[in-house]
Design an enzyme around this catalytic site. Sequence first.
Site, PDB file in Angstrom:
ATOM      1  N   HIS A 102      -2.819 -11.604 -18.627  1.00 58.56           N
ATOM      2  CA  HIS A 102      -2.315 -10.279 -19.473  1.00 58.56           C
ATOM      3  C   HIS A 102      -2.038 -10.907 -20.922  1.00 58.56           C
ATOM      4  O   HIS A 102      -1.724 -12.162 -21.003  1.00 58.56           O
ATOM      5  CB  HIS A 102      -1.220  -9.694 -19.061  1.00 58.56           C
ATOM      6  CG  HIS A 102      -0.893  -9.459 -17.730  1.00 58.56           C
ATOM      7  ND1 HIS A 102      -0.727 -10.115 -16.580  1.00 58.56           N
ATOM      8  CD2 HIS A 102      -0.973  -8.005 -16.928  1.00 58.56           C
ATOM      9  CE1 HIS A 102      -0.729  -9.482 -15.393  1.00 58.56           C
ATOM     10  NE2 HIS A 102      -0.682  -8.130 -15.781  1.00 58.56           N
ATOM     11  N   ASP A 105       1.015 -12.691 -21.436  1.00 58.20           N
ATOM     12  CA  ASP A 105       1.408 -13.913 -20.877  1.00 58.20           C
ATOM     13  C   ASP A 105       1.164 -15.326 -21.667  1.00 58.20           C
ATOM     14  O   ASP A 105       1.950 -16.054 -21.483  1.00 58.20           O
ATOM     15  CB  ASP A 105       0.388 -14.165 -19.395  1.00 58.20           C
ATOM     16  CG  ASP A 105       0.531 -12.958 -18.467  1.00 58.20           C
ATOM     17  OD1 ASP A 105       1.571 -12.375 -18.262  1.00 58.20           O
ATOM     18  OD2 ASP A 105      -0.574 -12.755 -17.669  1.00 58.20           O
ATOM     19  N   GLU A 233      -7.086  -1.503 -10.572  1.00 60.91           N
ATOM     20  CA  GLU A 233      -6.498  -2.236  -9.545  1.00 60.91           C
ATOM     21  C   GLU A 233      -5.477  -1.318  -8.818  1.00 60.91           C
ATOM     22  O   GLU A 233      -4.458  -0.906  -9.330  1.00 60.91           O
ATOM     23  CB  GLU A 233      -5.651  -3.468  -9.876  1.00 60.91           C
ATOM     24  CG  GLU A 233      -5.153  -4.391  -8.824  1.00 60.91           C
ATOM     25  CD  GLU A 233      -4.501  -5.484  -9.304  1.00 60.91           C
ATOM     26  OE1 GLU A 233      -5.013  -6.204 -10.135  1.00 60.91           O
ATOM     27  OE2 GLU A 233      -3.444  -5.971  -8.821  1.00 60.91           O
ATOM     28  N   GLU A 269      -5.985  -5.854  -4.287  1.00 58.00           N
ATOM     29  CA  GLU A 269      -5.157  -6.935  -3.613  1.00 58.00           C
ATOM     30  C   GLU A 269      -4.446  -6.499  -2.412  1.00 58.00           C
ATOM     31  O   GLU A 269      -4.305  -5.480  -2.099  1.00 58.00           O
ATOM     32  CB  GLU A 269      -3.984  -6.675  -4.797  1.00 58.00           C
ATOM     33  CG  GLU A 269      -2.847  -7.596  -4.525  1.00 58.00           C
ATOM     34  CD  GLU A 269      -2.143  -7.801  -5.802  1.00 58.00           C
ATOM     35  OE1 GLU A 269      -2.423  -7.804  -6.643  1.00 58.00           O
ATOM     36  OE2 GLU A 269      -0.580  -7.937  -5.305  1.00 58.00           O
ATOM     37  N   HIS A 272      -1.063  -4.701  -2.376  1.00 53.22           N
ATOM     38  CA  HIS A 272      -1.203  -3.527  -2.662  1.00 53.22           C
ATOM     39  C   HIS A 272      -1.631  -2.559  -1.550  1.00 53.22           C
ATOM     40  O   HIS A 272      -1.147  -1.677  -1.235  1.00 53.22           O
ATOM     41  CB  HIS A 272      -1.841  -3.123  -3.809  1.00 53.22           C
ATOM     42  CG  HIS A 272      -1.163  -3.916  -5.092  1.00 53.22           C
ATOM     43  ND1 HIS A 272      -1.984  -4.017  -6.269  1.00 53.22           N
ATOM     44  CD2 HIS A 272      -0.156  -4.644  -5.340  1.00 53.22           C
ATOM     45  CE1 HIS A 272      -1.323  -4.597  -7.406  1.00 53.22           C
ATOM     46  NE2 HIS A 272      -0.047  -5.150  -6.561  1.00 53.22           N
ATOM     47  N   ASP A 297      -7.398  -9.581  -5.765  1.00 52.85           N
ATOM     48  CA  ASP A 297      -6.334 -10.464  -6.059  1.00 52.85           C
ATOM     49  C   ASP A 297      -5.775 -10.803  -4.491  1.00 52.85           C
ATOM     50  O   ASP A 297      -5.252  -9.997  -3.683  1.00 52.85           O
ATOM     51  CB  ASP A 297      -5.112  -9.476  -6.574  1.00 52.85           C
ATOM     52  CG  ASP A 297      -5.370  -9.629  -8.075  1.00 52.85           C
ATOM     53  OD1 ASP A 297      -6.277 -10.212  -8.774  1.00 52.85           O
ATOM     54  OD2 ASP A 297      -4.615  -8.951  -8.824  1.00 52.85           O
ATOM     55  N   ASP A 308       6.474  -5.848  -3.389  1.00 48.90           N
ATOM     56  CA  ASP A 308       5.084  -6.847  -3.585  1.00 48.90           C
ATOM     57  C   ASP A 308       5.525  -8.217  -3.638  1.00 48.90           C
ATOM     58  O   ASP A 308       6.008  -8.473  -4.941  1.00 48.90           O
ATOM     59  CB  ASP A 308       4.791  -6.282  -4.862  1.00 48.90           C
ATOM     60  CG  ASP A 308       3.259  -6.477  -5.309  1.00 48.90           C
ATOM     61  OD1 ASP A 308       2.495  -6.845  -4.455  1.00 48.90           O
ATOM     62  OD2 ASP A 308       2.817  -6.283  -6.427  1.00 48.90           O
ATOM     63  N   ASP A 310       3.774 -10.832  -3.314  1.00 43.66           N
ATOM     64  CA  ASP A 310       2.773 -11.543  -3.827  1.00 43.66           C
ATOM     65  C   ASP A 310       2.787 -13.045  -3.781  1.00 43.66           C
ATOM     66  O   ASP A 310       2.904 -14.214  -4.303  1.00 43.66           O
ATOM     67  CB  ASP A 310       3.019 -11.710  -5.419  1.00 43.66           C
ATOM     68  CG  ASP A 310       2.663 -10.481  -6.255  1.00 43.66           C
ATOM     69  OD1 ASP A 310       1.704  -9.546  -5.787  1.00 43.66           O
ATOM     70  OD2 ASP A 310       2.701 -10.224  -7.375  1.00 43.66           O
ATOM     71  N   ASP A 340      -3.345 -13.715  -7.198  1.00 43.02           N
ATOM     72  CA  ASP A 340      -2.269 -13.118  -7.865  1.00 43.02           C
ATOM     73  C   ASP A 340      -1.035 -13.460  -7.039  1.00 43.02           C
ATOM     74  O   ASP A 340      -0.531 -12.332  -6.548  1.00 43.02           O
ATOM     75  CB  ASP A 340      -2.666 -11.513  -8.081  1.00 43.02           C
ATOM     76  CG  ASP A 340      -1.324 -10.928  -8.627  1.00 43.02           C
ATOM     77  OD1 ASP A 340      -0.448 -11.267  -9.056  1.00 43.02           O
ATOM     78  OD2 ASP A 340      -1.704  -9.607  -8.970  1.00 43.02           O
TER      79      ASP A 340
HETATM   80  C1  XUL Z   1       1.071  -6.141  -9.980  1.00 45.20           C
HETATM   81  C2  XUL Z   1      -0.234  -6.525 -10.298  1.00 45.20           C
HETATM   82  C3  XUL Z   1      -0.680  -7.061 -11.523  1.00 45.20           C
HETATM   83  C4  XUL Z   1      -2.277  -7.159 -11.808  1.00 45.20           C
HETATM   84  C5  XUL Z   1      -2.812  -7.289 -13.147  1.00 45.20           C
HETATM   85  O1  XUL Z   1       1.481  -5.854  -9.101  1.00 45.20           O
HETATM   86  O2  XUL Z   1      -0.837  -7.052  -9.204  1.00 45.20           O
HETATM   87  O3  XUL Z   1      -0.184  -8.377 -11.786  1.00 45.20           O
HETATM   88  O4  XUL Z   1      -2.968  -7.874 -11.181  1.00 45.20           O
HETATM   89  O5  XUL Z   1      -1.863  -6.329 -14.007  1.00 45.20           O
HETATM   90 CO    CO Z   2      -2.695  -7.903  -8.931  1.00 48.41          CO
END
Ligand code: XUL
Ligand code: CO
Length: 437
Positions: A102, A105, A233, A269, A272, A297, A308, A310, A340
């Site tokens: 991003h 970032d 996404e 993702e 998600h 992702d 989430d 991750d 991610d």
């Molecule tokens: C948020 C997410 C983000 C996107 C990019 O849950 O997955 O990091 O991948 O904005």
């Molecule tokens: Co993501």
Amino acid sequence: MQNQFFPDIPRINYEGPESRNPLAFKFYQPDRKIGDKTMEQHLRFSVAYWHTLTGTGADPFGVGANLRPWLSISDPMEQARARMRACFEILEKLQVPFFCFHDRDIAPEAETLRETNRNLDQIVELTRELIADSGKQLLWGTACLFNHPRYVHGAATSCNADVFAYAAAQVKKAIEVTHYLGGRNYVFWGGREGYDTLLNTDMGLELDNLARFLHMAVDYAAEIGFTGQLLIEPKPKEPTVHQYDSDVESCLNFLRAYNLLDHFKINIEQNHAILAGHTYQHEIHMARINGVLGSMDANEGAYLLGWDTDQMATNIYEAVFALYEVLKAGGLAPGGLNFDAKLRRPSFQPDDIFIGHIAAMDTYARALEIAHNLLGAGEIEDFIAERYRSYREGIGRKIADGSIGFKELELYALEHDRIVNSSGRREMLEAIVNRYL
Ligand code: XUL
Ligand code: CO
């Protein structure tokens, strides 16, 4: 190769499944051919800047715990430069070809948008040099439209038109930067594009505005000659109670309704997908059969938690089904597999960055081989083809080619009302898959 930030970490090489070295690949061999492509070409791994470089290890209950060599640098721009150099050291040592970020970032936000853009430009120049020296590539860029308090009500779906304008300026700049760095894709994750309560929300206007925003992005990308793939996404919840791009199907409906389907593909993702009540495979499959599979992702969510998390993907079984779909789609390029994923907070040491990525890369490498063998053997495909055989002959063929209606079907059913079904054989099929693991 740089050896400035992680002097104790060597270049990570393949040592095979018998190796007990945590800093070696057990399965990932970038040059090994699986079918017609090398593992590197199939998998197109990417490091996610926000988790791996910018992330601090903070969670809602505690401050950052990560030990990172650049955190001792107090000047924010100097720290940002160090982080970018560290990113390329990580990419080179891990043999990862891509990264994603991003805008916020990589460079700190300043008092004014002009100043923030100047900060960004400086780090982007450094990034461009590092890309040229290393041959690494930007898989995708994106804009952070969710962290700053100005986005408290959303960005393109904010009730405040000034926020819409600010978000547009930010995305315009982020697309320019992505283009300048040779980015292969540009991602729109909804951020705070959703709502918390309908008591204060004009959903129709918010959705129309989101579509207007995306059309402006499409037009601007074309205007500056950015030919990378635009991606949406999906995510169903968090941070808002209801995110507008909740899953692949809702994105498809939105894109179709607003005439955007020709311009976007989907970045799926795992975490998600499961928050949406789907499997990872379901989402990839849905995107594949609708021709919108763009990128992934490749993380993993905790099945016992509703948020989430991750995590680094280590579940080979789940990755097999994800890659089975990718192979059926003919690959992911220009998309890739972006990790991610953040390390668990207790995994705070710098070497955990490498250990975590090695675990995920080996998971996907092992899964790729299994998925390739499973698809190549055709046992599952043959079973499915046989299960639907009735649509290739007789009455089924007429249904499938659209040459029959209710009246003829009624006549047929009156003559054929003793229906014979066969078993779906789920357990047999799961046992077949297990033979390939
Ligand atoms: C948020 C997410 C983000 C996107 C990019 O849950 O997955 O990091 O991948 O904005
Ligand atoms: Co993501």
